[in-house]
Design a protein around this motif. Sequence first.
Motif, PDB file in Angstrom:
ATOM      1  N   CYS A   6      -3.637  -3.211  12.399  1.00 41.00           N
ATOM      2  CA  CYS A   6      -3.051  -1.878  12.534  1.00 41.00           C
ATOM      3  C   CYS A   6      -2.020  -1.839  13.652  1.00 41.00           C
ATOM      4  O   CYS A   6      -2.004  -2.683  14.536  1.00 41.00           O
ATOM      5  N   ILE A   7      -1.177  -0.799  13.585  1.00 39.42           N
ATOM      6  CA  ILE A   7      -0.154  -0.564  14.591  1.00 39.42           C
ATOM      7  C   ILE A   7      -0.406   0.821  15.182  1.00 39.42           C
ATOM      8  O   ILE A   7      -0.590   1.791  14.442  1.00 39.42           O
ATOM      9  N   GLU A   8      -0.407   0.896  16.518  1.00 35.49           N
ATOM     10  CA  GLU A   8      -0.587   2.189  17.177  1.00 35.49           C
ATOM     11  C   GLU A   8       0.743   2.949  17.119  1.00 35.49           C
ATOM     12  O   GLU A   8       1.748   2.511  17.663  1.00 35.49           O
ATOM     13  N   ILE A   9       0.724   4.076  16.428  1.00 34.48           N
ATOM     14  CA  ILE A   9       1.926   4.875  16.216  1.00 34.48           C
ATOM     15  C   ILE A   9       2.097   5.932  17.303  1.00 34.48           C
ATOM     16  O   ILE A   9       3.199   6.254  17.704  1.00 34.48           O
ATOM     17  N   THR A  20      -2.218   1.219   9.215  1.00 32.68           N
ATOM     18  CA  THR A  20      -2.255  -0.172   8.783  1.00 32.68           C
ATOM     19  C   THR A  20      -0.809  -0.652   8.703  1.00 32.68           C
ATOM     20  O   THR A  20       0.130   0.141   8.589  1.00 32.68           O
ATOM     21  N   LYS A  21      -0.631  -1.960   8.761  1.00 30.50           N
ATOM     22  CA  LYS A  21       0.721  -2.509   8.710  1.00 30.50           C
ATOM     23  C   LYS A  21       1.426  -2.124   7.415  1.00 30.50           C
ATOM     24  O   LYS A  21       2.627  -1.830   7.424  1.00 30.50           O
ATOM     25  N   THR A 101      -4.645   4.771   6.362  1.00 28.75           N
ATOM     26  CA  THR A 101      -4.843   3.575   5.542  1.00 28.75           C
ATOM     27  C   THR A 101      -4.139   3.637   4.187  1.00 28.75           C
ATOM     28  O   THR A 101      -4.140   2.648   3.450  1.00 28.75           O
ATOM     29  N   GLU A 102      -3.545   4.768   3.858  1.00 30.63           N
ATOM     30  CA  GLU A 102      -2.855   4.912   2.569  1.00 30.63           C
ATOM     31  C   GLU A 102      -1.741   5.938   2.756  1.00 30.63           C
ATOM     32  O   GLU A 102      -1.836   6.835   3.591  1.00 30.63           O
ATOM     33  N   ILE A 103      -0.681   5.782   1.969  1.00 32.23           N
ATOM     34  CA  ILE A 103       0.476   6.676   2.099  1.00 32.23           C
ATOM     35  C   ILE A 103       0.988   7.062   0.715  1.00 32.23           C
ATOM     36  O   ILE A 103       0.911   6.267  -0.228  1.00 32.23           O
ATOM     37  N   ASP A 104       1.491   8.282   0.620  1.00 31.27           N
ATOM     38  CA  ASP A 104       2.162   8.758  -0.581  1.00 31.27           C
ATOM     39  C   ASP A 104       3.491   9.336  -0.099  1.00 31.27           C
ATOM     40  O   ASP A 104       3.512  10.373   0.553  1.00 31.27           O
TER      41      ASP A 104
END
Length: 128
Positions: A6-9, A20-21, A101-104
């Motif tokens: 993961c990346i800290e945003i 997540t990446k 963990t998921e994107i739309d």
Amino acid sequence: MNQSDCIEISKGEKHSVWLTKQVSKNLEKASPKDRARCLKYMGFFANDGLEYLHLDDTKFKKQGDFSNGKPDGKKIPVFAFKAYQLRIYGSFLPGGDFVGTEIDTGKKQDQANKSKLKAAAKKFAALL
């Protein structure tokens, strides 16, 4: 959580927001306006937590509880950061940090995509 996945945003006074990446990579494909707005909401959450009054249902909302995909049958609560057609789905780690963990990036209807919600829960469970 394996932080290498993961990346800290956003890191704030109360929490951090991780993606997540793959979600982070796909976020770059979202419209700049939607992306900026969603990142702003994540910053509000990181600094002030869920108590922040401007994180109403149009910006952040629980989508339901979904199977973790394991035989134990446990469910993962899935939430969404929302900005117009962009949705970032994820859940909370113990301690309150959020992991997307998921994107739309092109949501076209009022109802959330159930397959993305189920995938978000399974991907979150895999990180734990």
